[in-house]
Motif scaffolding. Structure first.
Motif, PDB file in Angstrom:
ATOM      1  N   GLU A   1     -13.265   7.529   2.184  1.00 29.76           N
ATOM      2  CA  GLU A   1     -13.317   6.778   0.928  1.00 29.76           C
ATOM      3  C   GLU A   1     -12.001   6.059   0.672  1.00 29.76           C
ATOM      4  O   GLU A   1     -11.978   4.900   0.244  1.00 29.76           O
ATOM      5  CB  GLU A   1     -13.643   7.736  -0.212  1.00 29.76           C
ATOM      6  CG  GLU A   1     -13.724   7.066  -1.580  1.00 29.76           C
ATOM      7  CD  GLU A   1     -14.001   8.061  -2.691  1.00 29.76           C
ATOM      8  OE1 GLU A   1     -13.966   7.654  -3.865  1.00 29.76           O
ATOM      9  OE2 GLU A   1     -14.237   9.241  -2.380  1.00 29.76           O
ATOM     10  N   VAL A   2     -10.889   6.713   0.957  1.00 29.76           N
ATOM     11  CA  VAL A   2      -9.569   6.087   0.782  1.00 29.76           C
ATOM     12  C   VAL A   2      -9.385   4.950   1.773  1.00 29.76           C
ATOM     13  O   VAL A   2      -8.876   3.868   1.423  1.00 29.76           O
ATOM     14  CB  VAL A   2      -8.460   7.147   0.950  1.00 29.76           C
ATOM     15  CG1 VAL A   2      -7.086   6.494   0.867  1.00 29.76           C
ATOM     16  CG2 VAL A   2      -8.598   8.233  -0.102  1.00 29.76           C
TER      17      VAL A   2
ATOM     18  N   CYS B   1      -2.828   4.883  -3.209  1.00 31.67           N
ATOM     19  CA  CYS B   1      -3.938   5.697  -2.736  1.00 31.67           C
ATOM     20  C   CYS B   1      -3.450   7.119  -2.505  1.00 31.67           C
ATOM     21  O   CYS B   1      -2.261   7.354  -2.292  1.00 31.67           O
ATOM     22  CB  CYS B   1      -4.527   5.128  -1.442  1.00 31.67           C
ATOM     23  SG  CYS B   1      -5.075   3.420  -1.574  1.00 31.67           S
TER      24      CYS B   1
ATOM     25  N   LEU C   1      -1.087  -1.180  -3.970  1.00 37.78           N
ATOM     26  CA  LEU C   1      -2.247  -0.317  -4.102  1.00 37.78           C
ATOM     27  C   LEU C   1      -1.821   1.128  -3.851  1.00 37.78           C
ATOM     28  O   LEU C   1      -1.347   1.457  -2.762  1.00 37.78           O
ATOM     29  CB  LEU C   1      -3.330  -0.735  -3.096  1.00 37.78           C
ATOM     30  CG  LEU C   1      -4.563   0.158  -3.006  1.00 37.78           C
ATOM     31  CD1 LEU C   1      -5.366   0.073  -4.304  1.00 37.78           C
ATOM     32  CD2 LEU C   1      -5.435  -0.242  -1.813  1.00 37.78           C
TER      33      LEU C   1
ATOM     34  N   VAL D   1       0.861  -1.183   0.000  1.00 41.29           N
ATOM     35  CA  VAL D   1       0.000   0.000   0.000  1.00 41.29           C
ATOM     36  C   VAL D   1       0.899   1.236   0.000  1.00 41.29           C
ATOM     37  O   VAL D   1       1.814   1.342   0.831  1.00 41.29           O
ATOM     38  CB  VAL D   1      -0.944   0.030   1.227  1.00 41.29           C
ATOM     39  CG1 VAL D   1      -1.832   1.266   1.165  1.00 41.29           C
ATOM     40  CG2 VAL D   1      -1.786  -1.228   1.287  1.00 41.29           C
TER      41      VAL D   1
ATOM     42  N   LEU E   1       0.589   5.452   0.159  1.00 44.41           N
ATOM     43  CA  LEU E   1      -0.298   6.566   0.458  1.00 44.41           C
ATOM     44  C   LEU E   1       0.428   7.865   0.134  1.00 44.41           C
ATOM     45  O   LEU E   1       1.495   8.152   0.698  1.00 44.41           O
ATOM     46  CB  LEU E   1      -0.706   6.541   1.940  1.00 44.41           C
ATOM     47  CG  LEU E   1      -1.729   7.600   2.369  1.00 44.41           C
ATOM     48  CD1 LEU E   1      -3.070   7.328   1.674  1.00 44.41           C
ATOM     49  CD2 LEU E   1      -1.917   7.600   3.885  1.00 44.41           C
TER      50      LEU E   1
ATOM     51  N   ARG F   1      -3.049  13.689  -3.063  1.00 42.73           N
ATOM     52  CA  ARG F   1      -3.894  13.723  -4.254  1.00 42.73           C
ATOM     53  C   ARG F   1      -3.349  14.776  -5.223  1.00 42.73           C
ATOM     54  O   ARG F   1      -2.983  15.892  -4.835  1.00 42.73           O
ATOM     55  CB  ARG F   1      -5.336  14.050  -3.870  1.00 42.73           C
ATOM     56  CG  ARG F   1      -6.344  13.809  -5.003  1.00 42.73           C
ATOM     57  CD  ARG F   1      -7.753  14.178  -4.557  1.00 42.73           C
ATOM     58  NE  ARG F   1      -8.148  13.464  -3.349  1.00 42.73           N
ATOM     59  CZ  ARG F   1      -8.665  12.236  -3.332  1.00 42.73           C
ATOM     60  NH1 ARG F   1      -8.846  11.598  -4.476  1.00 42.73           N
ATOM     61  NH2 ARG F   1      -8.999  11.675  -2.185  1.00 42.73           N
TER      62      ARG F   1
ATOM     63  N   ARG G   1     -13.321  12.913   1.985  1.00 38.32           N
ATOM     64  CA  ARG G   1     -12.836  11.875   1.066  1.00 38.32           C
ATOM     65  C   ARG G   1     -11.806  10.957   1.705  1.00 38.32           C
ATOM     66  O   ARG G   1     -11.415   9.966   1.109  1.00 38.32           O
ATOM     67  CB  ARG G   1     -12.246  12.544  -0.183  1.00 38.32           C
ATOM     68  CG  ARG G   1     -13.319  13.165  -1.066  1.00 38.32           C
ATOM     69  CD  ARG G   1     -12.802  13.543  -2.414  1.00 38.32           C
ATOM     70  NE  ARG G   1     -11.934  14.709  -2.394  1.00 38.32           N
ATOM     71  CZ  ARG G   1     -11.513  15.338  -3.484  1.00 38.32           C
ATOM     72  NH1 ARG G   1     -11.867  14.916  -4.680  1.00 38.32           N
ATOM     73  NH2 ARG G   1     -10.716  16.401  -3.382  1.00 38.32           N
ATOM     74  N   ASP G   2     -11.348  11.297   2.931  1.00 38.99           N
ATOM     75  CA  ASP G   2     -10.409  10.408   3.623  1.00 38.99           C
ATOM     76  C   ASP G   2     -11.035   9.038   3.873  1.00 38.99           C
ATOM     77  O   ASP G   2     -10.384   7.997   3.712  1.00 38.99           O
ATOM     78  CB  ASP G   2      -9.981  11.032   4.953  1.00 38.99           C
ATOM     79  CG  ASP G   2      -9.117  12.267   4.747  1.00 38.99           C
ATOM     80  OD1 ASP G   2      -8.648  12.471   3.619  1.00 38.99           O
ATOM     81  OD2 ASP G   2      -8.917  13.009   5.732  1.00 38.99           O
TER      82      ASP G   2
ATOM     83  N   ALA H   1     -11.219   1.847   0.713  1.00 41.97           N
ATOM     84  CA  ALA H   1     -10.540   1.154  -0.393  1.00 41.97           C
ATOM     85  C   ALA H   1      -9.358   0.336   0.124  1.00 41.97           C
ATOM     86  O   ALA H   1      -9.109  -0.784  -0.346  1.00 41.97           O
ATOM     87  CB  ALA H   1     -10.074   2.181  -1.428  1.00 41.97           C
ATOM     88  N   ILE H   2      -8.647   0.875   1.113  1.00 46.11           N
ATOM     89  CA  ILE H   2      -7.504   0.133   1.673  1.00 46.11           C
ATOM     90  C   ILE H   2      -7.984  -1.121   2.391  1.00 46.11           C
ATOM     91  O   ILE H   2      -7.447  -2.222   2.199  1.00 46.11           O
ATOM     92  CB  ILE H   2      -6.713   1.040   2.620  1.00 46.11           C
ATOM     93  CG1 ILE H   2      -6.035   2.172   1.836  1.00 46.11           C
ATOM     94  CG2 ILE H   2      -5.673   0.240   3.392  1.00 46.11           C
ATOM     95  CD1 ILE H   2      -5.338   3.199   2.718  1.00 46.11           C
TER      96      ILE H   2
END
Length: 422
Positions: free
Chosen positions: A395-396, A373, A371, A350, A352, A355, A392-393, A399-400
């Motif tokens: 949402e991330v 993100c 992944l 992962v 991070l 954006r 939107r945090d 997904a993780i």
């Protein structure tokens, strides 16, 4: 062989006197050579005696192997070494001897008995045979020290007993000792005890499952396992999965903010609100809970978060379910798989980032196994509109967790079981 020429006795006397012991290539040699090239051991006390290194001694191992002088002297030279170092040295010497001779490695207890004898702390040992006639001499010394015997006769018996025998006064003291049994005679007696009748006595008192009572009693009486015993066994607890964070200072997710992000769904910088904090106040391990419906829909799964595998046992790697990375290769130096391509074949990766910014080239080279993100860039909450982008945090985070759950199911994580290999 006379008692005065006994190799063990000569070695013991030389050690007690601090006399020089030479390893020579011939009986008349005076130059000290390596043990791998020597053929004789030369004692200089109380007189010069050259004894071939292949001479068998009175020391017999537990497997009934008679040890020669070379093995005995080699063990004495390496008396300060631990067993692994001693065995490695013996293997190296056997390589140097190239089949012309062999050095046998002694077990720990055998070395202990040998060193105790050579240092003069005891006169006999479990693996050391007595000198010829030593038993008769000891009996004469004990008889001379019996009650009523004069000190003169005791001294004469001691003089006749010679080296390597028990002091007559000690023999007299030991004769009055009460003999104690060993562990076998104390715990077991002279013959084994049959406890099979206890099975029949215990059968009525064992709680049995309804409908299987008669079968359980029959199996217990016959000596086989019964369902009643299985009911009392505690099921094995599934270990907690492990998530590895990146220890890099440039990582957006550290121990200081990982719990708030992965559990609360809100990102904040690692140093936010931690002014004056030090490394000692930062936890080295965190616990994060998450309900994974595809694995255990009844209760949340607890995860362990750490930044490095320094305290890992080998079996812990089978519990690693995700690795957060910034793309820096030094992070994987102490990992079980130090190459990223191999690591991410076994574990989900992962990344991070912010954006609007491209992941580093190293992360893109890892491929689909990592992944990528991105969260919105952090702005001070005191600024206008700073909170509008933080929704939107979550949402991330979702997904993780979805990727972690799918990877865990593929690896074999279940409600009550964990994979034995990944």
């Amino acid at each position: 062989m006379a008692a005065s020429d006994d190799p063990l006795l000569l070695l013991r006397q030389s050690i007690a006197a601090g006399a020089k012991i030479l390893t020579t290539a011939s009986p008349d040699g005076s130059e000290d050579v390596a043990l791998s090239k020597a053929t004789h051991l030369v004692f200089t006390h109380p007189k010069r005696v050259a004894v071939p290194l292949d001479t068998p001694t009175r020391f017999t191992s537990a497997n009934e192997t008679v040890q020669n002088l070379r093995s005995i002297y080699f063990a004495w030279l390496n008396r300060d070494h631990a067993i692994p170092e001693y065995n490695a040295a013996a293997a190296k010497l056997n390589e140097d001897l190239a089949g012309s001779a062999t050095v046998h490695s002694l077990a720990f207890v055998e070395r202990l008995v040998l060193f105790t004898y050579l240092e003069g702390a005891q006169e006999e040992g479990e693996f050391i045979k007595p000198l010829p006639g030593a038993k008769d001499d000891a009996a004469e010394a004990a008889a001379a020290a019996a009650p009523g015997a004069s000190l003169k006769s005791a001294a004469a018996a001691a003089a006749r007993s010679g080296k390597g025998t028990l002091d007559p006064r000690l023999a007299h003291i030991y004769s009055g000792e009460r003999r104690m049994g060993d562990r076998n005679s104390v715990l077991r007696g002279v013959k084994p005890t049959d406890f099979s009748h206890v099975r029949k006595l215990a059968a009525p008192f064992i709680t049995r499952k309804p409908g299987s009572g008669s079968r359980s009693a029959q199996q217990l009486t016959a000596g086989g396992p019964g369902p009643a015993l299985a009911l009392n066994q505690k099921p094995a607890r599934r270990p907690d999965p492990i998530i590895l964070l990146s220890p890099s200072a440039s990582s957006l997710l550290r121990m200081a903010n990982a719990k708030a992000f992965l559990e609360g769904g809100r990102y904040q910088p690692p140093d936010y609100g931690l002014a004056g904090a030090t490394a000692s106040t930062t936890p080295s391990m965190l616990h994060v809970s998450r309900l994974l419906k595809g694995i255990d829909p009844a209760r949340p799964t607890r995860f362990i978060l750490v930044e490095g595998p320094e305290q890992f046992k080998p079996e812990y790697w089978n519990r690693v379910v995700a690795v957060f990375t910034t793309g820096q290769a030094w992070q994987f130096k102490n990992y079980r798989w130090s190459q990223p391509a191999e690591l991410f074949k076994h574990v989900l990766g992962v990344y991070l980032g912010w954006r609007g910014e491209e992941p580093p080239e190293t992360v893109r080279s890892f491929g689909h196994r990592v992944l990528a993100c991105a969260v919105d860039k952090w702005r001070d909450p005191g600024q206008p509109g700073a909170e509008t982008s933080r929704w939107r945090d979550r949402e991330v985070v979702e997904a993780i967790w979805k990727a972690i759950e799918e990877s865990m199911r593929a690896k074999g994580w279940r409600k009550d079981a964990a994979p034995t290999a990944i």
